[in-house]
Write an enzyme that holds these catalytic residues in place. Structure first.
Site, PDB file in Angstrom:
ATOM      1  N   ASP A 250      -4.498  -6.752   5.051  1.00  0.00           N
ATOM      2  CA  ASP A 250      -5.474  -7.663   5.644  1.00  0.00           C
ATOM      3  C   ASP A 250      -5.323  -9.075   5.072  1.00  0.00           C
ATOM      4  O   ASP A 250      -5.684 -10.051   5.719  1.00  0.00           O
ATOM      5  CB  ASP A 250      -6.898  -7.149   5.381  1.00  0.00           C
ATOM      6  CG  ASP A 250      -7.188  -5.905   6.211  1.00  0.00           C
ATOM      7  OD1 ASP A 250      -6.778  -5.887   7.385  1.00  0.00           O
ATOM      8  OD2 ASP A 250      -7.795  -4.947   5.687  1.00  0.00           O
TER       9      ASP A 250
ATOM     10  N   LYS B  95     -14.550  -0.146  14.356  1.00  0.00           N
ATOM     11  CA  LYS B  95     -13.203  -0.706  14.591  1.00  0.00           C
ATOM     12  C   LYS B  95     -12.834  -0.616  16.070  1.00  0.00           C
ATOM     13  O   LYS B  95     -12.229  -1.522  16.623  1.00  0.00           O
ATOM     14  CB  LYS B  95     -12.171   0.043  13.742  1.00  0.00           C
ATOM     15  CG  LYS B  95     -12.111  -0.510  12.330  1.00  0.00           C
ATOM     16  CD  LYS B  95     -11.086   0.152  11.435  1.00  0.00           C
ATOM     17  CE  LYS B  95     -11.260  -0.454  10.037  1.00  0.00           C
ATOM     18  NZ  LYS B  95     -10.776   0.361   8.960  1.00  0.00           N
TER      19      LYS B  95
ATOM     20  N   LYS C 223       9.403 -16.657 -10.667  1.00  0.00           N
ATOM     21  CA  LYS C 223       8.615 -15.571 -11.255  1.00  0.00           C
ATOM     22  C   LYS C 223       7.481 -16.164 -12.093  1.00  0.00           C
ATOM     23  O   LYS C 223       7.720 -17.041 -12.931  1.00  0.00           O
ATOM     24  CB  LYS C 223       9.529 -14.718 -12.124  1.00  0.00           C
ATOM     25  CG  LYS C 223       8.842 -13.506 -12.693  1.00  0.00           C
ATOM     26  CD  LYS C 223       9.807 -12.704 -13.546  1.00  0.00           C
ATOM     27  CE  LYS C 223       9.003 -11.652 -14.291  1.00  0.00           C
ATOM     28  NZ  LYS C 223       9.694 -11.152 -15.453  1.00  0.00           N
TER      29      LYS C 223
ATOM     30  N   ASN D 130       0.851  -1.198   0.000  1.00  0.00           N
ATOM     31  CA  ASN D 130       0.000   0.000   0.000  1.00  0.00           C
ATOM     32  C   ASN D 130       0.884   1.245   0.000  1.00  0.00           C
ATOM     33  O   ASN D 130       2.107   1.147  -0.025  1.00  0.00           O
ATOM     34  CB  ASN D 130      -0.931  -0.026   1.215  1.00  0.00           C
ATOM     35  CG  ASN D 130      -0.141  -0.153   2.490  1.00  0.00           C
ATOM     36  OD1 ASN D 130       0.613   0.731   2.856  1.00  0.00           O
ATOM     37  ND2 ASN D 130      -0.287  -1.294   3.174  1.00  0.00           N
TER      38      ASN D 130
ATOM     39  N   LYS E 259     -12.148  -4.266  17.596  1.00  0.00           N
ATOM     40  CA  LYS E 259     -10.758  -4.579  17.962  1.00  0.00           C
ATOM     41  C   LYS E 259     -10.543  -4.417  19.460  1.00  0.00           C
ATOM     42  O   LYS E 259      -9.502  -4.754  19.974  1.00  0.00           O
ATOM     43  CB  LYS E 259      -9.807  -3.694  17.160  1.00  0.00           C
ATOM     44  CG  LYS E 259      -9.934  -3.930  15.649  1.00  0.00           C
ATOM     45  CD  LYS E 259      -8.791  -3.348  14.852  1.00  0.00           C
ATOM     46  CE  LYS E 259      -9.084  -3.489  13.362  1.00  0.00           C
ATOM     47  NZ  LYS E 259      -7.966  -4.044  12.603  1.00  0.00           N
TER      48      LYS E 259
ATOM     49  N   ASP F 205      -4.758 -10.225  12.786  1.00  0.00           N
ATOM     50  CA  ASP F 205      -4.923  -8.815  13.108  1.00  0.00           C
ATOM     51  C   ASP F 205      -4.061  -8.486  14.328  1.00  0.00           C
ATOM     52  O   ASP F 205      -4.341  -8.938  15.447  1.00  0.00           O
ATOM     53  CB  ASP F 205      -6.410  -8.512  13.386  1.00  0.00           C
ATOM     54  CG  ASP F 205      -6.649  -7.020  13.441  1.00  0.00           C
ATOM     55  OD1 ASP F 205      -5.986  -6.344  14.252  1.00  0.00           O
ATOM     56  OD2 ASP F 205      -7.491  -6.528  12.660  1.00  0.00           O
TER      57      ASP F 205
HETATM   58  O1  PMT Z   1       2.459   6.358   6.461  1.00  0.00           O
HETATM   59  P1  PMT Z   1       1.755   7.606   5.963  1.00  0.00           P
HETATM   60  O2  PMT Z   1       1.951   7.809   4.482  1.00  0.00           O
HETATM   61  O3  PMT Z   1       2.123   8.817   6.770  1.00  0.00           O
HETATM   62  O4  PMT Z   1       0.177   7.384   6.160  1.00  0.00           O
HETATM   63  C1  PMT Z   1      -0.348   7.250   7.431  1.00  0.00           C
HETATM   64  C2  PMT Z   1      -1.518   6.241   7.479  1.00  0.00           C
HETATM   65  C3  PMT Z   1      -2.657   6.759   6.623  1.00  0.00           C
HETATM   66  C4  PMT Z   1      -1.049   4.860   6.978  1.00  0.00           C
HETATM   67  C5  PMT Z   1      -1.928   6.127   9.001  1.00  0.00           C
HETATM   68  O5  PMT Z   1      -2.336   7.389   9.459  1.00  0.00           O
HETATM   69  C6  PMT Z   1      -3.037   5.104   9.174  1.00  0.00           C
HETATM   70  O6  PMT Z   1      -4.206   5.359   8.992  1.00  0.00           O
HETATM   71  N1  PMT Z   1      -2.634   3.845   9.566  1.00  0.00           N
HETATM   72  C7  PMT Z   1      -3.535   2.693   9.683  1.00  0.00           C
HETATM   73  C8  PMT Z   1      -3.737   2.056   8.339  1.00  0.00           C
HETATM   74  C9  PMT Z   1      -4.651   0.841   8.395  1.00  0.00           C
HETATM   75  O7  PMT Z   1      -4.213  -0.241   8.167  1.00  0.00           O
HETATM   76  O8  PMT Z   1      -5.882   1.106   8.782  1.00  0.00           O
HETATM   77  P2  PMT Z   1      -7.082   0.008   8.894  1.00  0.00           P
HETATM   78  O9  PMT Z   1      -8.302   0.842   9.090  1.00  0.00           O
HETATM   79  O10 PMT Z   1      -7.050  -0.913   7.723  1.00  0.00           O
HETATM   80  O11 PMT Z   1      -6.719  -0.819  10.192  1.00  0.00           O
HETATM   81  C10 PMT Z   1      -7.237  -0.504  11.484  1.00  0.00           C
HETATM   82  C11 PMT Z   1      -6.185  -0.730  12.544  1.00  0.00           C
HETATM   83  O12 PMT Z   1      -5.837  -2.101  12.654  1.00  0.00           O
HETATM   84  C12 PMT Z   1      -4.879   0.007  12.301  1.00  0.00           C
HETATM   85  O13 PMT Z   1      -4.415   0.484  13.536  1.00  0.00           O
HETATM   86  C13 PMT Z   1      -3.957  -1.086  11.768  1.00  0.00           C
HETATM   87  O14 PMT Z   1      -2.589  -0.814  12.093  1.00  0.00           O
HETATM   88  C14 PMT Z   1      -4.467  -2.318  12.491  1.00  0.00           C
HETATM   89  N2  PMT Z   1      -4.308  -3.580  11.761  1.00  0.00           N
HETATM   90  C15 PMT Z   1      -4.929  -3.797  10.569  1.00  0.00           C
HETATM   91  C16 PMT Z   1      -4.824  -5.017   9.943  1.00  0.00           C
HETATM   92  C17 PMT Z   1      -4.046  -6.026  10.543  1.00  0.00           C
HETATM   93  N3  PMT Z   1      -3.894  -7.205   9.975  1.00  0.00           N
HETATM   94  N4  PMT Z   1      -3.442  -5.800  11.711  1.00  0.00           N
HETATM   95  C18 PMT Z   1      -3.563  -4.591  12.329  1.00  0.00           C
HETATM   96  O15 PMT Z   1      -2.981  -4.384  13.397  1.00  0.00           O
END
Ligand code: PMT
Length: 397
Positions: free
Chosen positions: A279, A337, A289, A210, A341, A306
């Site tokens: 995810d 969330k 490849k 991403n 979570k 997660d």
């Molecule tokens: O790095 P930058 O370019 O500065 O951008 C910052 C950002 C936009 C990446 C940051 O501010 C941000 O939003 N980070 C969380 C991104 C994310 O994965 O969001 P989510 O809504 O998909 O996940 C929710 C939460 O669960 C997040 O805290 C994530 O870290 C956590 N997560 C998600 C999936 C997973 N398998 N494990 C997790 O711990």
């Protein structure tokens, strides 16, 4: 409160072409909460106007040791006593030499002699002048006396030369100044932060990932260290400099990030999950490849663990702060969330807006707990990070 709130800083501007950057330095310091007064030397006046500096600093520019009117309002001794810190940026070769000799033949050198606060110097000059033995000796002498030097950068200079001697960037200067004024909001606490994007291999060449740059996470790391916390970073794919005062663990995939977090979480007081964790990952990673004419045209995916949810399930869990990267139905999704979570707070950001969120230098977020949500207005990620840390401390410590 920002790192430099209520801090009084004198910016000395001496004769160097880089003096044109001094209004930007004033702004950066103000953004961090400082009150700034400027002392402009005769040489500095050749490269930047008094009016620009007066307008941005919102204070009269000080420039004359013999101005009786100025002496009546704030003389050199009062100025020296007023300051919590003096930074000379740009510091010319002549100004640096004068400091070494303790000269007091203009306002800036006199104020420095009369000051008991910290002094910083950001040299800016031609690369040959900077490389001279006299300059090296002078800087060493100043360092021995406790003056902090902000090293100049390398690159093309105004005169056409290429080398070391360019004034450090205003943002870097502001950061170095903030480092002096650490607070103890998180003193004695341990903080673990995940940063950047994860990379999920498809074959030895391709991957799923991403746009996370690591800017938001690294800004939080900086704010956490400034607040006095022992800070550990689990870092995925990023495109920013790493905060070198933190313990760092580098990972690639979500699985590796999960393992690194679980290994290091047991003695933490605070967990901030800022990483953009995939995810899903491909069910199988092809050892070779995948060929263009391969029969395989679809990639089967399997869910990753997660990390945030798993930390929140721990018996002695730290305070857990998640992020919600949303593109629609913002507050509802973020609140969902928070519940699903089971974390203590969620920081919502809109990642559909290219001016904030992913990759950008600025962000605008909502700090959401079970008691409601608080907006943190659009600002640099550094300021937003400081505000987030302040809110966490206020709510949970
Ligand atoms: O790095 P930058 O370019 O500065 O951008 C910052 C950002 C936009 C990446 C940051 O501010 C941000 O939003 N980070 C969380 C991104 C994310 O994965 O969001 P989510 O809504 O998909 O996940 C929710 C939460 O669960 C997040 O805290 C994530 O870290 C956590 N997560 C998600 C999936 C997973 N398998 N494990 C997790 O711990």
């Amino acid at each position: 409160m920002s790192t430099l709130t209520n801090k009084r800083i004198i910016l000395g501007v001496s004769g160097s072409i880089a003096a044109y950057k001094s209004p930007d330095i004033v702004r950066r310091l103000q953004d961090l909460g400082a009150e700034v007064r400027v002392i402009l030397t005769t040489g500095g006046r050749e490269f930047v106007s008094e009016r620009s500096l007066q307008t941005v600093s919102k204070n009269k520019v000080h420039d004359n040791l013999w101005d009786s009117e100025a002496e009546l309002s704030m003389g050199h001794i009062e100025l020296a006593k007023w300051a919590d810190l003096i930074i000379i940026a740009p510091a010319s070769a002549n100004t640096i030499a004068k400091l070494c000799h303790g000269k007091a033949d203009d306002l800036l050198s006199t104020v420095i002699l009369a000051a008991s606060c910290s002094v910083m110097v950001a040299p800016s000059m031609n690369q040959q002048m900077y490389a001279s033995l006299a300059m090296k000796d002078n800087l060493q002498l100043l360092q021995k006396r406790g003056v902090r030097i902000i090293d100049p950068g390398f690159g093309e200079q105004a005169c056409g030369d290429i080398g070391e001697g360019r004034l450090a960037e205003p943002s870097e200067i502001a950061r170095k100044i903030s480092e002096i004024f650490q607070n103890s909001l998180l003193g004695g606490k341990r903080v673990l932060i995940t940063i950047g994007g994860t990379v999920e291999a498809i074959d030895p060449v391709r991957f799923l990932s991403n746009h996370s740059s690591g800017k938001m996470g690294m800004a939080l790391a900086y704010a956490s260290i400034q607040a006095g916390a022992e800070t550990t970073l689990v870092i995925g794919s990023i495109s920013v400099d790493v905060e070198n005062r933190a313990k760092t663990i580098f990972v690639t995939s979500a699985n590796e990030m999960h393992e690194a977090v679980m290994k290091n979480i047991h003695d933490q007081d605070l967990f901030i999950s800022c990483a953009a964790v995939a995810d899903y990952r491909p069910t199988k990673v092809s050892p070779n490849k995948i060929k263009k004419n391969s029969s395989q045209k679809t990639i089967e995916l399997v869910a990753n663990k997660d990390i945030l949810s798993d930390v929140c399930k721990l018996k002695n869990k730290p305070i857990c702060i998640g992020f919600a990267a949303e593109t629609e139905n913002y507050l509802n999704n973020a609140n969902q969330k928070l519940k699903n979570k089971n974390c203590d707070a969620i920081i919502l950001n809109d990642v559909s807006n290219s001016k904030i969120g992913l990759k950008s230098d600025e962000n605008e977020v909502y700090f959401i707990t079970s008691n409601g949500s608080d907006k943190i207005n659009k600002n640099t990620k550094q300021i937003v990070a400081e505000k987030i840390i302040n809110k966490i401390v206020k709510e949970f410590f």
